[in-house]
Design an enzyme around this catalytic site. Structure first.
Site: not given
Length: 186
Positions: A70, A109, A116, A119, A121
């Site tokens: 991110y 990640y 995880r 995906h 968000h």
């Protein structure tokens, strides 16, 4: 129609939003290169429980890049930041409740000693309700151990979407996702 399950906002909701607030997260003004990764077109509608479209609902999307990183100051992932990836987009739905983003498939990640699954968000705000949720990709082996996805008690399958062939006017190497968000009150 069942509502789309809520999930956690997550620790990487953008604290600094990109200057560009468009729906193509793969291209930045002034950059010659496109974001790294598999291009995906995410389309869908925002609906109420009766299946009626919600016009002018605010749809926010944010995600990790193809390396699972991110663009957030608190992300401990050692993967590099993609300077050509926007990572966040926002739009209002049209008269039929439709939205569309062009982005990349995010990478998995590490988080808190676990992995995880890839995906996206979403935060969707209608006139009477706000829903935070995540969309996962069908066929991902990490889905079975993702603590967010597995923590959804009912209608978990509503959070998983198929990668489909692209529209005829798009790059044949890209993929399409059709995924609707259903709010209880709209």
């Amino acid at each position: 129609i069942p509502t789309t399950p809520s999930t956690i906002l997550g620790p990487f909701y953008p604290v600094i939003r990109p200057i560009e607030l468009d729906t193509d997260l793969t291209r930045l003004r002034g950059h010659r290169q496109r974001a790294k990764g598999q291009i995906i077109h995410v389309t869908g509608r925002v609906l109420n429980l009766r299946g009626e479209p919600l016009r002018q609902a605010r749809v926010e999307l944010w995600q990790a890049n193809s390396g699972g990183r991110y663009n957030h100051p608190s992300d401990p992932n050692p993967a590099s930041i993609d300077p050509n990836f926007q990572g966040y987009g926002v739009q209002l739905t049209d008269g039929d409740g439709r939205f569309r983003f062009t982005t990349i498939k995010p990478g998995p990640y590490p988080f808190d000693g676990r992995m995880r699954a890839p995906h996206l968000h979403f935060q969707v705000t209608g006139r009477a309700e706000r829903r935070v949720t995540q969309m996962f990709f069908a066929g991902e082996s990490l889905n079975a151990q993702d603590f967010v996805l597995q923590g959804v008690p009912r209608s978990r399958e509503r959070l998983v979407a198929d990668l489909l062939p692209p529209p005829s006017d798009e790059d044949p190497a890209s993929r399409l996702i059709q995924w609707d968000v259903v709010l209880r009150r709209g």
